[in-house]
Design a protein around this motif. Structure first.
Motif, PDB file in Angstrom:
ATOM      1  N   ALA A 274      38.075  43.715  29.008  1.00  0.00           N
ATOM      2  CA  ALA A 274      36.648  43.409  29.168  1.00  0.00           C
ATOM      3  C   ALA A 274      35.780  44.436  28.456  1.00  0.00           C
ATOM      4  O   ALA A 274      34.702  44.106  27.942  1.00  0.00           O
ATOM      5  CB  ALA A 274      36.297  43.348  30.657  1.00  0.00           C
ATOM      6  N   LEU A 275      36.231  45.677  28.394  1.00  0.00           N
ATOM      7  CA  LEU A 275      35.473  46.742  27.744  1.00  0.00           C
ATOM      8  C   LEU A 275      35.768  46.861  26.253  1.00  0.00           C
ATOM      9  O   LEU A 275      35.172  47.690  25.564  1.00  0.00           O
ATOM     10  CB  LEU A 275      35.772  48.078  28.421  1.00  0.00           C
ATOM     11  CG  LEU A 275      35.340  48.207  29.885  1.00  0.00           C
ATOM     12  CD1 LEU A 275      35.831  49.515  30.470  1.00  0.00           C
ATOM     13  CD2 LEU A 275      33.823  48.107  30.006  1.00  0.00           C
ATOM     14  N   GLY A 276      36.703  46.055  25.764  1.00  0.00           N
ATOM     15  CA  GLY A 276      37.078  46.121  24.354  1.00  0.00           C
ATOM     16  C   GLY A 276      37.975  47.296  24.027  1.00  0.00           C
ATOM     17  O   GLY A 276      38.205  47.608  22.842  1.00  0.00           O
ATOM     18  N   LEU A 277      38.528  47.935  25.042  1.00  0.00           N
ATOM     19  CA  LEU A 277      39.357  49.117  24.814  1.00  0.00           C
ATOM     20  C   LEU A 277      40.797  48.770  24.457  1.00  0.00           C
ATOM     21  O   LEU A 277      41.610  49.669  24.216  1.00  0.00           O
ATOM     22  CB  LEU A 277      39.325  50.027  26.049  1.00  0.00           C
ATOM     23  CG  LEU A 277      37.963  50.646  26.351  1.00  0.00           C
ATOM     24  CD1 LEU A 277      38.006  51.428  27.654  1.00  0.00           C
ATOM     25  CD2 LEU A 277      37.520  51.558  25.202  1.00  0.00           C
ATOM     26  N   ASP A 278      41.120  47.488  24.436  1.00  0.00           N
ATOM     27  CA  ASP A 278      42.438  47.053  23.971  1.00  0.00           C
ATOM     28  C   ASP A 278      42.453  46.794  22.468  1.00  0.00           C
ATOM     29  O   ASP A 278      43.508  46.555  21.878  1.00  0.00           O
ATOM     30  CB  ASP A 278      42.880  45.787  24.701  1.00  0.00           C
ATOM     31  CG  ASP A 278      41.910  44.630  24.467  1.00  0.00           C
ATOM     32  OD1 ASP A 278      40.685  44.875  24.377  1.00  0.00           O
ATOM     33  OD2 ASP A 278      42.369  43.476  24.386  1.00  0.00           O
ATOM     34  N   SER A 279      41.299  46.873  21.822  1.00  0.00           N
ATOM     35  CA  SER A 279      41.189  46.535  20.403  1.00  0.00           C
ATOM     36  C   SER A 279      41.888  47.559  19.517  1.00  0.00           C
ATOM     37  O   SER A 279      41.880  48.760  19.798  1.00  0.00           O
ATOM     38  CB  SER A 279      39.719  46.452  19.997  1.00  0.00           C
ATOM     39  OG  SER A 279      39.596  46.252  18.594  1.00  0.00           O
ATOM     40  N   THR A 280      42.494  47.058  18.444  1.00  0.00           N
ATOM     41  CA  THR A 280      43.103  47.943  17.445  1.00  0.00           C
ATOM     42  C   THR A 280      42.194  48.130  16.235  1.00  0.00           C
ATOM     43  O   THR A 280      42.541  48.884  15.322  1.00  0.00           O
ATOM     44  CB  THR A 280      44.453  47.375  16.974  1.00  0.00           C
ATOM     45  OG1 THR A 280      44.248  46.084  16.387  1.00  0.00           O
ATOM     46  CG2 THR A 280      45.429  47.251  18.136  1.00  0.00           C
ATOM     47  N   GLU A 281      41.042  47.454  16.219  1.00  0.00           N
ATOM     48  CA  GLU A 281      40.109  47.598  15.103  1.00  0.00           C
ATOM     49  C   GLU A 281      39.315  48.881  15.253  1.00  0.00           C
ATOM     50  O   GLU A 281      38.680  49.115  16.297  1.00  0.00           O
ATOM     51  CB  GLU A 281      39.153  46.401  15.052  1.00  0.00           C
ATOM     52  CG  GLU A 281      39.825  45.086  14.703  1.00  0.00           C
ATOM     53  CD  GLU A 281      40.463  45.131  13.313  1.00  0.00           C
ATOM     54  OE1 GLU A 281      39.825  45.684  12.391  1.00  0.00           O
ATOM     55  OE2 GLU A 281      41.594  44.634  13.170  1.00  0.00           O
ATOM     56  N   PRO A 282      39.321  49.762  14.255  1.00  0.00           N
ATOM     57  CA  PRO A 282      38.609  51.037  14.368  1.00  0.00           C
ATOM     58  C   PRO A 282      37.108  50.855  14.577  1.00  0.00           C
ATOM     59  O   PRO A 282      36.492  49.918  14.047  1.00  0.00           O
ATOM     60  CB  PRO A 282      38.892  51.730  13.033  1.00  0.00           C
ATOM     61  CG  PRO A 282      40.131  51.080  12.517  1.00  0.00           C
ATOM     62  CD  PRO A 282      40.056  49.656  12.980  1.00  0.00           C
ATOM     63  N   VAL A 283      36.532  51.747  15.381  1.00  0.00           N
ATOM     64  CA  VAL A 283      35.087  51.816  15.574  1.00  0.00           C
ATOM     65  C   VAL A 283      34.632  53.213  15.173  1.00  0.00           C
ATOM     66  O   VAL A 283      35.435  54.149  15.117  1.00  0.00           O
ATOM     67  CB  VAL A 283      34.681  51.517  17.034  1.00  0.00           C
ATOM     68  CG1 VAL A 283      35.072  50.100  17.424  1.00  0.00           C
ATOM     69  CG2 VAL A 283      35.318  52.519  17.990  1.00  0.00           C
TER      70      VAL A 283
END
Length: 409
Positions: A274-283
Motif C-alpha cells: 500500500a505504501l509502494g515500498l515493495d517497488s523495485t523502481e528507483p525513486v
C-alpha cells in the motif's frame, strides 16, 4: 568437479559448510560482490575446507566477467546463490563458458498488463526455457529451481508419480513453520527481496483443462496440519516456481503452491504494498548532504531488516517443506504428504546456519554431487522433476537429513 558459487550470503555460506564435508569436488570458488563476505565464508571453514575453497570478487550482473571467471578457474558448474534478479546474466554466463548451471530460483515473472489476477504475463522461468535448445545443443545441464521449494518439493512430486500413485488428481506444495525470532517484531527468515516478490505477485495455479492462470495474492486460504509438532498453519496461494515446473514433467490435474505466512506477516506485506515500498523502481531521495540519490524502495526495506543469516541464535522452532499429493493407487483413493523438516536448534548446532537457509542450501549440494558422479547427466534446461528422484532422496538421507511420508486421512 570444480564449482563456482556466486553469492556468499546466508544460503551461500550454508552451502560451503555443507559441501566442506563432502569429497565430490576438487575446488570451490566462492564469489560475491562483497569480497570480504566471500572471504569470511571461506575463512569460517578453517581446516574443514581442506584447501579446496577460495574467495573471489564478482559482480553477478556482469555476464562477461562471470564467464571469464568460469573459464579462468576451469569450473565445471556455476551454482547461483544470489537473488532472482541475477538469474539471467549468470545463466547466460554459464552457457557462454560451456559450464553446467544450477540455481534455486528461476527468471522473474512480469504480471499480465491488463488482467494480472486472471491471466499470466511472463511466467517464472519463461526466459530460461526459451533458451532450452541452446543448452541442449551445448550438451550442458541447466538445472533450474534446485533449492528446497522449488527443488526438493519437485523431487517429491516426481517420486510420488513414479512410486506412490497410478494417477494424480492434485499436487500441492505446502510450506509451514513454527519458527520464532526473539527480540524482533518482524524478522523474515528468508531474503525479504525474494519474499516480497513471490508473495505480492499474482499467484499462479495450473489446471490440466485450463493451463496456467493467476489469482489474487493470498487467495484460497486453508489450514494445513504440518508434522513433527509444527501443527496447523493457515496457508495461502503464493507465486512459486513449482507450479510452472511440475506440470512440464508430471501428469496432474491441478498444481498449487501455498505458503503458511500467518495473518500478521500478510498484514505487513499488504502495508508495504500500500505504501509502494515493495517497488523495485528507483525513486529519488536526498542524501545526508542533500545530494539526490536514486534508490529502490524494496532495497531500503531489505536494508532496514535484519540479515536472515544472523538470526539463528535467536530463532527457535522447526520449518517444514513438503508436497501433498492426491490421486489413486491400485484403483483406490490415496493421499500423502512427503515432507522434510529441519529443527533450527539442530542446524545451528551442526552447521552454524539457521534452519531455513540450511534447508535451502543442502539440496543444491546434493544435486551437485549427483552431477559430479554422473548420476544426473542429462542436458538442456530441466527442473528437478525431470530427473530420477530416488538417488536424490537416498543421498539426502546420507547427508544426515532424512525425509518422511505421511498418509493423509
Amino acid at each position: 568437479m570444480r564449482v563456482l558459487l556466486v553469492g556468499a550470503g546466508g544460503v551461500g555460506t550454508a552451502i560451503t559448510r555443507i559441501a566442506a564435508r563432502r569429497d565430490f569436488f576438487d575446488r570451490f570458488v566462492v564469489a560475491d560482490y562483497d569480497l570480504a563476505r566471500a572471504e569470511a565464508a571461506v575463512a569460517a571453514l578453517g581446516e574443514a575446507g581442506g584447501g579446496r575453497f577460495d574467495a573471489r570478487r564478482i559482480d553477478a550482473s556482469d555476464q562477461a566477467a562471470v564467464a571469464a571467471l568460469l573459464t579462468e578457474e576451469r569450473c565445471d558448474v556455476l551454482l547461483n546463490a544470489t537473488d532472482p534478479r541475477f538469474v539471467m546474466p549468470l545463466f547466460e554466463a554459464a552457457l557462454a563458458a560451456d559450464s553446467h548451471y544450477v540455481d534455486m530460483a528461476m527468471s522473474l515473472s512480469r504480471p499480465h498488463p491488463g488482467r494480472p489476477y486472471a491471466e499470466c504475463g511472463v511466467k517464472l522461468g519463461d526466459e530460461q526455457f526459451a533458451r532450452a535448445q541452446a543448452w541442449e545443443k551445448s550438451g550442458r545441464l541447466a538445472l533450474v529451481g534446485m533449492g528446497v521449494e522449488p527443488g526438493l518439493s519437485d523431487v517429491f512430486a516426481r517420486y510420488a508419480a513414479d512410486e506412490l500413485f497410478d494417477g494424480i488428481e492434485e499436487i500441492g506444495i505446502r510450506d509451514g513453520a513454527n519458527l520464532t525470532v526473539e527480540g524482533h517484531e518482524f524478522a523474515p527468515s528468508f531474503n525479504i527481496w525474494t519474499t516480497i516478490e513471490e508473495c505480492l505477485n499474482p499467484p499462479v495455479v495450473y489446471e490440466r483443462d485450463r493451463g496456467w492462470f493467476t489469482t489474487e495474492p493470498f487467495s484460497e486460504p486453508e489450514v494445513f496440519d504440518f508434522p513433527e509438532g509444527i501443527g496447523p498453519v493457515e496457508c495461502v496461494n503464493v507465486e512459486h516456481e513449482e507450479v510452472l515446473l511440475v506440470p512440464r514433467w508430471v501428469d496432474a490435474r491441478r498444481v498449487t503452491f501455498k505458503y503458511g505466512l500467518g495473518e500478521d506477516f500478510i498484514g505487513k506485506l499488504k502495508t508495504l504494498h500500500a505504501l509502494g515500498l515493495d517497488s523495485t523502481e528507483p525513486v529519488t531521495v536526498r542524501g545526508a548532504d542533500g545530494t539526490p540519490v536514486r534508490v529502490s524502495p524494496r532495497d531500503v526495506v531489505a536494508a532496514c531488516l535484519p540479515d536472515p543469516a544472523t538470526l539463528g541464535d535467536r530463532m527457535s522452532g522447526k520449518t517444514c517443506a513438503g508436497t501433498w499429493v492426491k490421486g489413486t493407487k491400485n484403483g483406490r483413493p490415496r493421499e500423502v504428504y512427503l515432507y522434510h523438516v529441519v529443527d533450527n536448534q539442530w542446524s545451528m548446532r551442526e552447521y552454524g546456519s539457521q534452519a531455513v537457509v540450511w534447508q535451502t542450501a543442502v539440496n543444491p549440494v546434493v544435486a551437485l554431487e549427483l552431477m559430479a558422479r554422473g548420476v544426473w547427466a542429462e542436458s538442456g534446461v530441466l527442473g528437478p522433476e525431470a530427473l530420477p528422484p530416488r538417488p536424490f532422496l537416498d543421498l539426502l538421507t546420507a547427508y544426515g537429513s532424512p525425509w518422511g511420508v505421511r498418509e493423509q486421512g
